[in-house]
Motif scaffolding. Sequence first.
Motif, PDB file in Angstrom:
ATOM      1  N   ILE A 217       0.778  -1.258  -0.075  1.00 25.59           N
ATOM      2  CA  ILE A 217       0.039   0.144   0.067  1.00 25.59           C
ATOM      3  C   ILE A 217       0.894   1.385  -0.150  1.00 25.59           C
ATOM      4  O   ILE A 217       0.487   2.332  -0.861  1.00 25.59           O
ATOM      5  CB  ILE A 217      -1.129   0.146   1.152  1.00 25.59           C
ATOM      6  N   THR A 218       2.006   1.213   0.666  1.00 33.75           N
ATOM      7  CA  THR A 218       3.010   2.381   0.621  1.00 33.75           C
ATOM      8  C   THR A 218       4.177   1.855   0.853  1.00 33.75           C
ATOM      9  O   THR A 218       4.604   0.682   1.253  1.00 33.75           O
ATOM     10  CB  THR A 218       2.566   3.202   1.764  1.00 33.75           C
ATOM     11  N   LYS A 219       5.216   2.934   0.757  1.00 34.78           N
ATOM     12  CA  LYS A 219       6.554   2.494   0.748  1.00 34.78           C
ATOM     13  C   LYS A 219       7.400   3.494   1.419  1.00 34.78           C
ATOM     14  O   LYS A 219       6.983   4.518   0.880  1.00 34.78           O
ATOM     15  CB  LYS A 219       7.412   1.859  -0.457  1.00 34.78           C
ATOM     16  N   THR A 220       7.952   3.641   2.310  1.00 32.71           N
ATOM     17  CA  THR A 220       8.350   4.662   3.103  1.00 32.71           C
ATOM     18  C   THR A 220       9.536   5.297   2.314  1.00 32.71           C
ATOM     19  O   THR A 220      10.553   4.483   1.836  1.00 32.71           O
ATOM     20  CB  THR A 220       9.229   4.487   4.726  1.00 32.71           C
ATOM     21  N   PHE A 221       9.795   6.719   2.093  1.00 33.71           N
ATOM     22  CA  PHE A 221      10.519   7.407   1.406  1.00 33.71           C
ATOM     23  C   PHE A 221      11.749   7.475   2.460  1.00 33.71           C
ATOM     24  O   PHE A 221      11.527   8.056   3.553  1.00 33.71           O
ATOM     25  CB  PHE A 221      10.212   8.717   1.082  1.00 33.71           C
TER      26      PHE A 221
ATOM     27  N   SER B  41     -21.715   2.411   4.824  1.00 38.48           N
ATOM     28  CA  SER B  41     -21.791   1.799   3.510  1.00 38.48           C
ATOM     29  C   SER B  41     -20.377   2.237   2.886  1.00 38.48           C
ATOM     30  O   SER B  41     -19.605   0.954   2.324  1.00 38.48           O
ATOM     31  CB  SER B  41     -22.862   2.476   2.694  1.00 38.48           C
ATOM     32  N   ILE B  42     -19.770   3.287   2.970  1.00 36.20           N
ATOM     33  CA  ILE B  42     -18.511   3.384   2.228  1.00 36.20           C
ATOM     34  C   ILE B  42     -17.576   2.628   2.886  1.00 36.20           C
ATOM     35  O   ILE B  42     -16.607   2.290   2.048  1.00 36.20           O
ATOM     36  CB  ILE B  42     -18.285   5.270   2.373  1.00 36.20           C
ATOM     37  N   SER B  43     -17.212   2.629   3.979  1.00 35.17           N
ATOM     38  CA  SER B  43     -16.241   2.055   4.681  1.00 35.17           C
ATOM     39  C   SER B  43     -16.226   0.459   4.223  1.00 35.17           C
ATOM     40  O   SER B  43     -15.256  -0.315   4.410  1.00 35.17           O
ATOM     41  CB  SER B  43     -16.323   1.905   6.300  1.00 35.17           C
ATOM     42  N   LYS B  44     -17.351  -0.052   4.126  1.00 34.76           N
ATOM     43  CA  LYS B  44     -17.260  -1.414   3.572  1.00 34.76           C
ATOM     44  C   LYS B  44     -16.927  -1.545   2.073  1.00 34.76           C
ATOM     45  O   LYS B  44     -16.494  -2.701   1.732  1.00 34.76           O
ATOM     46  CB  LYS B  44     -18.774  -1.953   3.626  1.00 34.76           C
ATOM     47  N   ARG B  45     -17.116  -0.436   1.488  1.00 35.50           N
ATOM     48  CA  ARG B  45     -16.816  -0.627  -0.137  1.00 35.50           C
ATOM     49  C   ARG B  45     -15.435   0.099  -0.745  1.00 35.50           C
ATOM     50  O   ARG B  45     -15.265   0.159  -1.816  1.00 35.50           O
ATOM     51  CB  ARG B  45     -17.959   0.066  -0.846  1.00 35.50           C
ATOM     52  N   ILE B  46     -14.727   0.657   0.076  1.00 33.70           N
ATOM     53  CA  ILE B  46     -13.563   1.593   0.028  1.00 33.70           C
ATOM     54  C   ILE B  46     -12.261   0.771  -0.037  1.00 33.70           C
ATOM     55  O   ILE B  46     -11.805   0.076   0.986  1.00 33.70           O
ATOM     56  CB  ILE B  46     -13.500   2.843   0.662  1.00 33.70           C
ATOM     57  N   LEU B  47     -11.408   1.054  -0.807  1.00 34.52           N
ATOM     58  CA  LEU B  47     -10.125   0.292  -0.844  1.00 34.52           C
ATOM     59  C   LEU B  47      -8.884   1.492  -1.354  1.00 34.52           C
ATOM     60  O   LEU B  47      -9.169   2.046  -2.282  1.00 34.52           O
ATOM     61  CB  LEU B  47     -10.004  -0.856  -1.771  1.00 34.52           C
ATOM     62  N   CYS B  48      -7.974   1.611  -0.586  1.00 36.51           N
ATOM     63  CA  CYS B  48      -6.954   2.446  -0.946  1.00 36.51           C
ATOM     64  C   CYS B  48      -5.859   1.727  -1.656  1.00 36.51           C
ATOM     65  O   CYS B  48      -5.524   0.340  -1.275  1.00 36.51           O
ATOM     66  CB  CYS B  48      -6.160   3.105   0.170  1.00 36.51           C
ATOM     67  N   LEU B  49      -5.189   2.291  -2.776  1.00 36.00           N
ATOM     68  CA  LEU B  49      -4.401   1.566  -3.762  1.00 36.00           C
ATOM     69  C   LEU B  49      -3.070   1.983  -3.450  1.00 36.00           C
ATOM     70  O   LEU B  49      -2.908   3.109  -2.887  1.00 36.00           O
ATOM     71  CB  LEU B  49      -4.812   1.845  -5.193  1.00 36.00           C
ATOM     72  N   PRO B  50      -2.010   1.157  -3.792  1.00 33.29           N
ATOM     73  CA  PRO B  50      -0.793   1.506  -3.714  1.00 33.29           C
ATOM     74  C   PRO B  50      -0.436   2.879  -4.001  1.00 33.29           C
ATOM     75  O   PRO B  50      -0.742   3.056  -5.248  1.00 33.29           O
ATOM     76  CB  PRO B  50       0.202   0.374  -4.221  1.00 33.29           C
ATOM     77  N   LEU B  51       0.464   3.492  -3.376  1.00 32.23           N
ATOM     78  CA  LEU B  51       0.617   5.025  -3.702  1.00 32.23           C
ATOM     79  C   LEU B  51       1.988   5.489  -2.919  1.00 32.23           C
ATOM     80  O   LEU B  51       1.974   5.683  -2.126  1.00 32.23           O
ATOM     81  CB  LEU B  51      -0.565   5.981  -3.527  1.00 32.23           C
ATOM     82  N   TYR B  52       2.836   5.526  -3.856  1.00 29.71           N
ATOM     83  CA  TYR B  52       4.268   6.029  -3.413  1.00 29.71           C
ATOM     84  C   TYR B  52       5.267   6.402  -4.542  1.00 29.71           C
ATOM     85  O   TYR B  52       5.085   5.827  -5.695  1.00 29.71           O
ATOM     86  CB  TYR B  52       4.904   4.922  -2.447  1.00 29.71           C
ATOM     87  N   LEU B  53       6.365   6.987  -4.065  1.00 27.84           N
ATOM     88  CA  LEU B  53       7.344   7.351  -5.189  1.00 27.84           C
ATOM     89  C   LEU B  53       8.149   6.129  -5.443  1.00 27.84           C
ATOM     90  O   LEU B  53       8.772   5.339  -4.558  1.00 27.84           O
ATOM     91  CB  LEU B  53       8.248   8.374  -4.542  1.00 27.84           C
ATOM     92  N   GLY B  54       8.369   5.702  -7.019  1.00 29.41           N
ATOM     93  CA  GLY B  54       9.041   4.576  -7.066  1.00 29.41           C
ATOM     94  C   GLY B  54       7.982   3.387  -7.923  1.00 29.41           C
ATOM     95  O   GLY B  54       8.747   2.633  -8.654  1.00 29.41           O
ATOM     96  N   LEU B  55       6.703   3.616  -7.950  1.00 28.89           N
ATOM     97  CA  LEU B  55       6.007   2.503  -8.537  1.00 28.89           C
ATOM     98  C   LEU B  55       6.259   2.575 -10.187  1.00 28.89           C
ATOM     99  O   LEU B  55       6.257   3.986 -10.603  1.00 28.89           O
ATOM    100  CB  LEU B  55       4.471   3.085  -8.402  1.00 28.89           C
TER     101      LEU B  55
END
Length: 360
Positions: free
Chosen positions: A4-8, A327-341
Amino acid sequence: MITITKTFLPKIEEFQSILARAWQSKWVTNRGELVLELEKRIKDYLSVSNIIATTNGTIPLQIAIKLFANQGEVITTPFSYVASTSSIVWEGATPVFVDIDPEYLTIDETKIEAAITNKTTAILATHVFGNPCNVEVIESIAKRHNLKVIYDAAHCFGVLYKNKSVFNYGDISTCSFHATKLFHTAEGGAMFCNDKDIYHKLFYSHNFGHNGALSFHGLGINGKMSELQAAMGLAVLPHVPLILKERKKVVDIYLSKLDSDKLQFLKIRENTNWNYAYFPIIFESEGVLLQVEKALNSNNIIPRRYFYPSLNNLTYVDNVRMSVSDSISKRILCLPLYLGLKVSELNKLCLIINENISQP
């Protein structure tokens, strides 16, 4: 694996050269020169009036609630990281949930006033995923009812609203400098405010209440940032423009490649310069989310259900129905987002989502 993330992390030599100053001075905590320099550089970078660097991003919430909630009722959002609610309960106050706007995902300002009682002492709202609340309406409500406004701005480093830092709104804004954030001090945070009297209270509260070495202004705890944390912040801060630029590129690819007919994206509030803190997508159902998540996981891609569950369902609060947040909390997904993808990785990720987006 794509997480999901990678520490800079800056070049280790950059960090070590700054850290060496603490070794030379033999001053590693109690607001040494590195903490003071970091505070000044952040003030200059963000154009804010006051900042107090802290050891994490939760302590500022706890201090603000301790000072201004007075163990009363605090109007708050059910859609945030757990610290927003747990800090209220931890400090002996009572969270009163108000549902969220279905597009901006921030607290629904049109429902706040109806939740106010004679026990209400403060409003604690979250700028969700770096997306500002309707600060003008919230300020107007707070003034009418003589309430303090505390913003959980954990995701907001670098966010501008109407051409000024979002930290300049409300009585107090808090931020996280955790390693998962786009600007970080490994572990850390900060408090921001414009009022000198509030700043004074925040400052002594994070330093045991001290007034010099031998007397005290009042009650306090230890929320100070160390020199080691500040060294990391000083090493990361010069890279923030690049970090923001690269995160925007990732978001732009997501927006262009994902099937917008079957997904809902976060609506950024008008007049906002966003910081690309997170990229959430909202599915038609929880079943679709779980189907997509499984497909991503099988390809070593790890998104996060962020925020889940809706906080009104925690075991230590009064459970009330919040139809939008539930409702939103059951249907929401955060995608990978970081420098280097890599573009190839993002293309693959989007293809997997689009291929698995139909109702199961």
